[in-house]
Design a protein around this motif. Structure first.
Motif, PDB file in Angstrom:
ATOM      1  N   ALA A  35      11.081 -16.841   4.746  1.00  0.00           N
ATOM      2  CA  ALA A  35      11.128 -15.385   4.647  1.00  0.00           C
ATOM      3  C   ALA A  35      10.254 -14.793   5.742  1.00  0.00           C
ATOM      4  O   ALA A  35       9.262 -15.397   6.163  1.00  0.00           O
ATOM      5  CB  ALA A  35      10.642 -14.929   3.278  1.00  0.00           C
ATOM      6  N   LEU A  36      10.622 -13.616   6.209  1.00  0.00           N
ATOM      7  CA  LEU A  36       9.801 -12.835   7.123  1.00  0.00           C
ATOM      8  C   LEU A  36       9.344 -11.598   6.361  1.00  0.00           C
ATOM      9  O   LEU A  36      10.170 -10.799   5.900  1.00  0.00           O
ATOM     10  CB  LEU A  36      10.584 -12.470   8.378  1.00  0.00           C
ATOM     11  CG  LEU A  36      10.780 -13.655   9.339  1.00  0.00           C
ATOM     12  CD1 LEU A  36      11.970 -13.426  10.253  1.00  0.00           C
ATOM     13  CD2 LEU A  36       9.512 -13.881  10.157  1.00  0.00           C
ATOM     14  N   VAL A  37       8.042 -11.463   6.193  1.00  0.00           N
ATOM     15  CA  VAL A  37       7.466 -10.427   5.353  1.00  0.00           C
ATOM     16  C   VAL A  37       6.844  -9.358   6.243  1.00  0.00           C
ATOM     17  O   VAL A  37       6.010  -9.660   7.106  1.00  0.00           O
ATOM     18  CB  VAL A  37       6.391 -11.020   4.411  1.00  0.00           C
ATOM     19  CG1 VAL A  37       5.818  -9.931   3.514  1.00  0.00           C
ATOM     20  CG2 VAL A  37       6.980 -12.157   3.581  1.00  0.00           C
ATOM     21  N   HIS A  38       7.245  -8.095   6.030  1.00  0.00           N
ATOM     22  CA  HIS A  38       6.705  -6.987   6.809  1.00  0.00           C
ATOM     23  C   HIS A  38       5.705  -6.219   5.954  1.00  0.00           C
ATOM     24  O   HIS A  38       6.020  -5.792   4.844  1.00  0.00           O
ATOM     25  CB  HIS A  38       7.824  -6.054   7.261  1.00  0.00           C
ATOM     26  CG  HIS A  38       7.387  -5.065   8.290  1.00  0.00           C
ATOM     27  ND1 HIS A  38       7.892  -3.790   8.357  1.00  0.00           N
ATOM     28  CD2 HIS A  38       6.476  -5.161   9.300  1.00  0.00           C
ATOM     29  CE1 HIS A  38       7.330  -3.149   9.371  1.00  0.00           C
ATOM     30  NE2 HIS A  38       6.458  -3.951   9.945  1.00  0.00           N
ATOM     31  N   VAL A  39       4.483  -6.050   6.477  1.00  0.00           N
ATOM     32  CA  VAL A  39       3.422  -5.371   5.746  1.00  0.00           C
ATOM     33  C   VAL A  39       3.137  -4.026   6.401  1.00  0.00           C
ATOM     34  O   VAL A  39       2.821  -3.963   7.597  1.00  0.00           O
ATOM     35  CB  VAL A  39       2.133  -6.210   5.725  1.00  0.00           C
ATOM     36  CG1 VAL A  39       1.073  -5.528   4.854  1.00  0.00           C
ATOM     37  CG2 VAL A  39       2.417  -7.616   5.207  1.00  0.00           C
ATOM     38  N   THR A  40       3.264  -2.956   5.630  1.00  0.00           N
ATOM     39  CA  THR A  40       2.896  -1.621   6.080  1.00  0.00           C
ATOM     40  C   THR A  40       1.988  -1.029   5.015  1.00  0.00           C
ATOM     41  O   THR A  40       2.428  -0.831   3.877  1.00  0.00           O
ATOM     42  CB  THR A  40       4.132  -0.736   6.296  1.00  0.00           C
ATOM     43  OG1 THR A  40       4.953  -0.764   5.125  1.00  0.00           O
ATOM     44  CG2 THR A  40       4.953  -1.224   7.479  1.00  0.00           C
ATOM     45  N   GLY A  41       0.749  -0.757   5.378  1.00  0.00           N
ATOM     46  CA  GLY A  41      -0.210  -0.320   4.381  1.00  0.00           C
ATOM     47  C   GLY A  41      -0.441  -1.421   3.371  1.00  0.00           C
ATOM     48  O   GLY A  41      -0.782  -2.544   3.729  1.00  0.00           O
ATOM     49  N   ASP A  42      -0.208  -1.119   2.081  1.00  0.00           N
ATOM     50  CA  ASP A  42      -0.335  -2.116   1.025  1.00  0.00           C
ATOM     51  C   ASP A  42       1.016  -2.646   0.569  1.00  0.00           C
ATOM     52  O   ASP A  42       1.090  -3.396  -0.407  1.00  0.00           O
ATOM     53  CB  ASP A  42      -1.056  -1.514  -0.188  1.00  0.00           C
ATOM     54  CG  ASP A  42      -2.537  -1.301   0.049  1.00  0.00           C
ATOM     55  OD1 ASP A  42      -3.029  -1.682   1.131  1.00  0.00           O
ATOM     56  OD2 ASP A  42      -3.203  -0.739  -0.847  1.00  0.00           O
ATOM     57  N   ALA A  43       2.096  -2.265   1.254  1.00  0.00           N
ATOM     58  CA  ALA A  43       3.436  -2.643   0.841  1.00  0.00           C
ATOM     59  C   ALA A  43       3.928  -3.858   1.604  1.00  0.00           C
ATOM     60  O   ALA A  43       3.802  -3.933   2.829  1.00  0.00           O
ATOM     61  CB  ALA A  43       4.402  -1.481   1.057  1.00  0.00           C
TER      62      ALA A  43
END
Length: 349
Positions: free
Chosen positions: A288-296
């Motif tokens: 999986a490729l996980v994108h983090v923006t802020g706490d999401a």
């Protein structure tokens, strides 16, 4: 210094891993198609934009290193000295005239100075798991142990580390971050130009008494330092299986926060997304490729060539842009008797 180490401490955060927003699109851009069976292990983008990847291939029963360089939009094979047989698993560069790569089996160190390739070997069984080229006379290599190797422009020296360190990321010569473990605890360490020190942390709650945590990669995005890894412990009826919880730690000045996903294999690599957020590689085979923006945290499956599985092992951001590269191997599905692997390039942005 982008981030202070002061009184930074881990604060256990909310569970992560659930998609909260649309994830930017990744795509396969190229496979190597070299003779024989080949795979890419690492990729790097120098501050100048010079982009390199390394790996290995097998031709007629013989091992050969693979080095490729991005020319325009195409990855091209780089000619290496005849007779080189070391597989390469780590690469980093400060420019097109200062490229370093490291062998995964025999401790080889290879260097490109813009005109020629040279090679040497680490002594004492040191095999680099990660490296960062700060400049032509300032290179750090780590191997998961308690000593690093440092290049000062003339020779490699041994530098004591405060923990078992397997990953390193330099912001500058006096601001370098590293991750690993000490005993059963995940550790972040910092170099201020004079000494390495562990950043103070608190322990995570253990799901089982034998649970251990460790950071597999560390990077900087905007004002944040990110370390990613996993918590693991024995599980199953006979205790012969291993269970995981992915772990991400964010340090911002004196504030810090950790995110522990409730399920899934560990986080393996991390890179800035060019917008103040983060990309995380979760797992290796069809990851999986996980994108983090802020706490999401928003997760999506990595792309792969039609009819193939992929094993991705690296992430690298081109500074000042939203371009992020991942590399690895592409293998035919269906478990053929003699599968032929090709190196694969995956890009976002």
């Amino acid at each position: 210094m982008i981030v202070g180490v002061g009184a930074a401490a881990l604060a256990l955060g909310i569970g992560a891993g659930t998609a909260h927003a649309a994830t930017p699109t990744w795509q396969v851009t190229q496979t190597t198609k070299l003779p024989g069976d080949d795979v890419l292990s690492d990729v790097t983008v120098a501050p100048t934009g010079s982009t390199w990847a390394v790996g290995k291939r097998y031709v007629s029963g013989k091992t050969r290193p693979v080095v490729q360089h991005l020319s325009g939009t195409t990855w091209k094979d780089v000619k290496l000295p005849a007779g080189w047989s070391m597989p390469l698993n780590v690469v980093d560069a400060s420019s097109s005239k200062s490229v370093w790569a490291f062998g995964s089996e025999d401790g080889s160190v290879v260097h490109w100075n813009g005109k020629k390739w040279t090679s040497a070997k680490f002594t004492g069984g040191f095999r680099a798991t990660d490296a960062d080229v700060v400049g032509a006379s300032d290179v750090w290599a780590v191997n998961g142990g308690t000593t690093a190797r440092h290049w000062n422009g003339k020779k490699w020296t041994s530098v004591k580390l405060p923990a078992h360190i397997g990953t390193v990321h330099a912001v500058s010569a006096k601001n370098i971050w590293a991750g690993g473990s000490s005993g059963d605890k995940a550790v972040v360490a910092h170099w201020n130009g004079k000494s390495w020190k562990v950043v103070k942390t608190v322990s995570l709650a253990k799901p089982e008494p034998d649970a251990t945590t460790s950071f597999a990669d560390i990077t900087v995005s905007g004002k944040n330092v990110w370390a990613v890894g996993s918590q693991s412990w024995s599980c199953g009826e006979d205790g012969d299986d291993v269970c995981y919880k992915p772990l991400a730690l964010r340090l911002t000045g004196t504030k810090s926060k950790s995110f522990v996903a409730t399920k899934g294999v560990g986080y393996t690599k991390a890179a800035a997304d060019g917008s103040g957020g983060l990309w995380i590689l979760q797992g290796a085979w069809n990851p999986a490729l996980v994108h983090v923006t802020g706490d999401a945290f928003a997760s999506s499956a990595a792309p792969r060539p039609a009819g193939h599985d992929v094993n991705l092992t690296a992430l690298a951001n081109r500074a000042g842009t939203k371009t992020v590269w991942s590399v690895g191997g592409s293998f035919p599905q269906g478990d053929p008797d003699d599968p032929t692997g090709d190196g694969v390039y995956v890009r976002n942005g």
